[in-house]
Design an enzyme around this catalytic site. Structure first.
Site, PDB file in Angstrom:
ATOM      1  N   THR A 140       0.857  -1.377   0.130  1.00  0.00           N
ATOM      2  CA  THR A 140      -0.089  -0.026   0.111  1.00  0.00           C
ATOM      3  C   THR A 140       0.870   1.210  -0.116  1.00  0.00           C
ATOM      4  OG1 THR A 140      -0.193   0.320   2.415  1.00  0.00           O
ATOM      5  CG2 THR A 140      -1.504  -1.296   1.644  1.00  0.00           C
ATOM      6  N   CYS A 141       0.242   2.574   0.030  1.00  0.00           N
ATOM      7  CA  CYS A 141       1.072   3.857  -0.018  1.00  0.00           C
ATOM      8  C   CYS A 141       1.994   3.855   1.381  1.00  0.00           C
ATOM      9  CB  CYS A 141       0.219   4.904  -0.269  1.00  0.00           C
ATOM     10  SG  CYS A 141      -1.109   5.271   0.995  1.00  0.00           S
ATOM     11  N   ASN A 142       1.517   3.016   2.518  1.00  0.00           N
ATOM     12  CA  ASN A 142       2.139   3.233   3.553  1.00  0.00           C
ATOM     13  C   ASN A 142       2.951   1.964   3.909  1.00  0.00           C
ATOM     14  OD1 ASN A 142       0.982   5.522   4.359  1.00  0.00           O
ATOM     15  ND2 ASN A 142      -0.543   4.990   5.544  1.00  0.00           N
ATOM     16  N   ARG A 143       2.794   1.083   3.366  1.00  0.00           N
ATOM     17  CA  ARG A 143       3.726  -0.201   3.851  1.00  0.00           C
ATOM     18  C   ARG A 143       4.020  -1.371   2.544  1.00  0.00           C
ATOM     19  NH1 ARG A 143       1.934  -1.776   8.228  1.00  0.00           N
ATOM     20  NH2 ARG A 143       0.328   0.290   8.327  1.00  0.00           N
ATOM     21  N   SER A 200      -1.954   1.816  11.560  1.00  0.00           N
ATOM     22  CA  SER A 200      -1.894   2.679  10.438  1.00  0.00           C
ATOM     23  C   SER A 200      -1.623   4.179  10.953  1.00  0.00           C
ATOM     24  CB  SER A 200      -3.445   2.981  10.124  1.00  0.00           C
ATOM     25  OG  SER A 200      -3.984   1.729   9.517  1.00  0.00           O
ATOM     26  N   GLY A 284      -9.691   7.864  -8.853  1.00  0.00           N
ATOM     27  CA  GLY A 284      -9.838   6.654  -8.666  1.00  0.00           C
ATOM     28  C   GLY A 284     -10.375   6.732  -6.929  1.00  0.00           C
ATOM     29  N   GLY A 287      -8.745   9.376  -4.883  1.00  0.00           N
ATOM     30  CA  GLY A 287      -9.393  10.619  -5.467  1.00  0.00           C
ATOM     31  C   GLY A 287     -10.840  11.195  -5.144  1.00  0.00           C
TER      32      GLY A 287
END
Length: 542
Positions: A140-143, A200, A284, A287
Site C-alpha cells: 500500500t502507500c504506507n507499507r 495505520s 480513482g 481521489g
C-alpha cells in the site's frame, strides 16, 4: 586442522557412537601431511566406549573408514544430512518481512511498491525460493510487507530480502537498516493490528481493511497462497471487522485521503477554507475520497483532472449540489496554475509535477498566503521533491500526514487498548487452528487405514454371501460396516482436534497423535520435511 564448512552428527545405539565429519579439502596443508589422506573424503569415526566408564566421552577408541566422495551424494541426501536435523525440530514458521511508514522513508517504499496486478507473479517467485512454502504481498502507500511460511526462519528471511533487493534495486544492506522482522505469533498479531487499523498512520482508518480483503481476493487460486497464509489473512479480516464493531475505533478516525484534506486545511488560513480553489488529480478510490472529504469540510466547487470523464460524471451524480468541473489530463498544468491546493492521487509511476512544471506558474491567491500547496498521497509519488526549491510552492506527501494525527490522543489510546485485548483473543484462536493442522495428516491416515480394513472385510463378507444378494442387502451391509467404522473412529478423531472448543491442550493433542501413529503404524516412510525438500528440488529442476 581448520574447517571452513562441516557438520557432525552422533548416534548412540547400544555401544556404538557414529560421528560423521565433512572436511574441506582446502584445509590440507601439504600432500605429505596426514591430512592429505582425508582430502575429498567423508570420514566416519566408529567409536566404542569403555564399558567401565559411564561417560561416553572417555575411554574410546576410534577407527577411520573412508566414505564415498561427497559429490556422489544426491542433492536431496545432502540437504537432509546437513539441514534436516535442524529443520525437523521446529515446524514451518510464519514470517513477515516489512517496511512501513514507521520505519522507511517514502523514497524507498515507492521503489518497493508492487502493483496489485503483479501480486500473483510475486507470490510465484517467492514460493520458488528454496525455503519458502507460501507467500502473500501487502503493498500500500504506507507499507510493503511480505508474509511467508518458511521452512527455515533465517534462510527464508535471507532469500526474501535478496528477492526484494533484486526487484527494487535497493541494496540488501540498506533494506536491512529499515526492515522489521516478525515471526509466528508476533507476525500474526501484527497483521491483526494492521487489519484493525492500529498500525495505520490514522488510527482505525478503514481503507487498510479493504486492502487486506483485496490480498485474499487476488490470492484465490494462486499457487503459493496456501492454507496457512490464506487462513491468516481471512482471520485478519474477521479481526478487523470485530474491532471496528466492538470498539467504535473508526468513529472520528479518518482515511489517508481525509488526513490529506485535514493537512491542507491546517496549512491554509481559516478564513480561506471555503473559498480556496481546489484541484484533484485522479478520480480513482483515493481521489473520490478526497473529493468527499472536501465536500464534508464545506467545499462546494472544485476541478477534477482525470484520464476520462466517466468516473468524474459518476462522482458528480453521487454528490449532487456540488460543482465538480472535469478537465482532461492535457489541461493539468493549466488547471494547476488556477488552483491554490493540488491533490494528486494517480497510479502514475513517473512524477506528474517537477520543478520545471511549477516554477513559472503564477502565485496562488494572496488570500491563502500566496503559496500553492501540493498534497501528494500517491506511492510512487506524483510530485517530485525538487518542487520544494520553488519559493511559491509547498509539497506534502504521505509521510507528512503525521501532523494530522496529533488530536484526541488519549481517546485513541483507550480504543487501541480495547482493540488489543480483542486481537489477543483472536491470536490465540488462530494459533489453536494452526496447531490443529499438525494433526491433519494423522487424521487422514487413520481414516484411510480404517477404510482399507473396512473395504477389505466388506469384500470378503459379500463374496461369502454369493452373487445373488440384492442391492438393498449389499447397501445395508455397506452402511453397517461404515457406521461401525465411524463410531469407532469418533473418539480418536475427537482427541486429535485442538481448536479451542474444549479444555484439551495442544500438548495433550500432540501426545494423542503420536500414540495413534505408534499404535496403528501410521508413520510414513518419508518425513514431512523430506517431502517438502523433494518437492523443492523437483521444482528447481523443471
Amino acid at each position: 586442522m581448520a574447517f571452513s564448512t562441516g557438520f557432525a552428527t552422533a548416534l548412540v545405539a547400544g555401544s556404538k557412537v557414529e560421528t560423521t565429519l565433512l572436511f574441506n579439502p582446502t584445509s590440507c596443508c601439504s600432500s605429505s601431511s596426514p591430512s592429505s589422506f582425508l582430502k575429498g573424503q567423508q570420514i566416519s569415526l566408529f567409536c566404542k566406549p569403555n564399558r567401565s566408564d559411564k561417560r561416553i566421552q572417555r575411554g574410546v577408541r576410534c577407527e577411520a573408514v573412508s566414505a564415498p566422495d561427497v559429490s556422489t551424494i544426491s542433492a536431496l541426501e545432502q540437504l537432509k544430512t546437513s539441514a534436516a536435523d535442524r529443520y525437523t525440530k521446529e515446524r514451518s514458521s510464519i514470517v513477515v518481512i516489512g517496511l512501513s511508514i514507521h520505519t522507511t522513508p517514502v523514497e524507498m517504499r515507492e521503489k518497493l511498491a508492487i502493483p496489485e496486478a503483479e501480486w500473483p507473479r510475486a507470490i510465484g517467485e517467492l514460493c520458488g525460493l528454496n525455503h519458502i512454502e507460501e507467500a502473500a504481498v501487502l503493498s500500500t502507500c504506507n507499507r510493503m510487507e511480505i508474509y511467508v511460511v518458511a521452512l527455515s526462519q533465517h534462510r527464508g528471511v535471507k532469500e526474501v530480502t535478496e528477492w526484494m533487493s533484486k526487484t527494487s534495486g535497493i541494496p540488501v544492506s540498506e533494506l536491512c537498516e529499515h526492515r522489521f522482522l516478525l515471526y509466528n505469533n508476533d507476525a500474526t498479531q501484527h497483521l491483526f493490528e494492521v487489519s484493525a487499523g492500529l498500525d495505520s498512520l490514522v488510527l482505525g482508518e478503514g481503507q487498510i481493511l479493504a486492502q487486506v480483503k483485496q490480498v485474499v481476493k487476488v490470492g484465490q487460486g494462486v499457487v503459493g497462497f496456501g492454507r496457512n497464509i490464506s487462513g491468516l489473512f481471512k482471520h485478519a479480516i474477521t479481526v478487523g471487522k470485530r474491532v471496528r464493531t466492538e470498539t467504535n475505533i473508526a468513529s472520528g478516525a479518518v482515511s489517508v485521503s481525509s488526513a490529506a484534506v485535514e493537512l491542507a486545511l491546517m496549512k491554509l488560513p481559516e478564513s480561506s477554507h471555503v473559498t480556496a480553489r481546489m484541484l484533484v488529480i485522479g478520480a480513482g478510490k483515493m481521489g473520490k475520497l478526497v473529493i468527499k472529504h472536501l465536500v464534508a469540510k464545506g467545499c462546494t466547487k472544485m476541478v477534477v483532472v482525470n484520464r476520462s470523464e466517466e468516473r468524474v460524471a459518476a462522482i458528480r451524480e453521487e454528490l449532487k449540489g456540488v460543482e465538480i468541473i472535469y478537465k482532461p489530463l492535457s489541461e493539468m498544468l493549466t488547471s494547476a496554475a488556477e488552483a491554490d491546493v493540488v491533490f494528486t492521487s494517480t497510479a502514475s509511476e513517473t512524477p506528474l509535477f517537477l520543478k520545471e512544471h511549477v516554477v513559472d506558474l503564477p502565485p496562488a491567491d494572496p488570500a491563502v498566503g500566496g503559496l500553492r500547496l501540493f498534497v501528494d498521497i500517491s506511492v510512487p509519488r506524483n510530485v517530485g521533491s525538487c518542487i520544494t526549491d520553488v519559493e511559491t510552492a509547498r509539497v506534502y506527501n504521505v509521510d507528512n500526514l503525521k501532523e494530522v494525527v496529533a488530536a484526541n490522543k488519549e481517546d485513541r489510546l483507550r480504543k487501541a487498548m480495547e482493540a488489543k485485548a480483542i486481537i489477543g483473543e483472536e491470536s490465540k484462536q488462530f494459533e489453536a487452528w494452526r496447531d490443529s493442522l499438525e494433526t491433519v495428516p494423522t487424521i487422514k491416515k487413520l481414516r484411510a487405514y480404517a477404510e482399507r480394513i473396512r473395504t477389505s472385510e466388506l469384500e470378503k463378507c459379500l463374496s461369502k454371501m454369493g452373487d445373488d444378494i440384492s442391492k438393498k442387502t449389499r447397501r445395508a451391509v455397506d452402511d453397517l460396516s461404515r457406521g461401525i467404522m465411524n463410531k469407532l473412529l469418533h473418539g480418536p478423531m475427537q482427541h486429535l482436534r485442538c481448536d479451542g472448543s474444549d479444555s484439551r491442550t495442544l500438548d495433550e493433542t500432540l501426545e494423542n497423535m503420536h500414540a495413534l501413529n505408534r499404535m496403528f503404524g501410521l508413520e510414513s516412510d518419508t518425513t514431512l520435511f523430506e517431502q517438502k525438500i523433494r518437492a523443492k528440488i523437483e521444482q528447481t529442476q523443471k
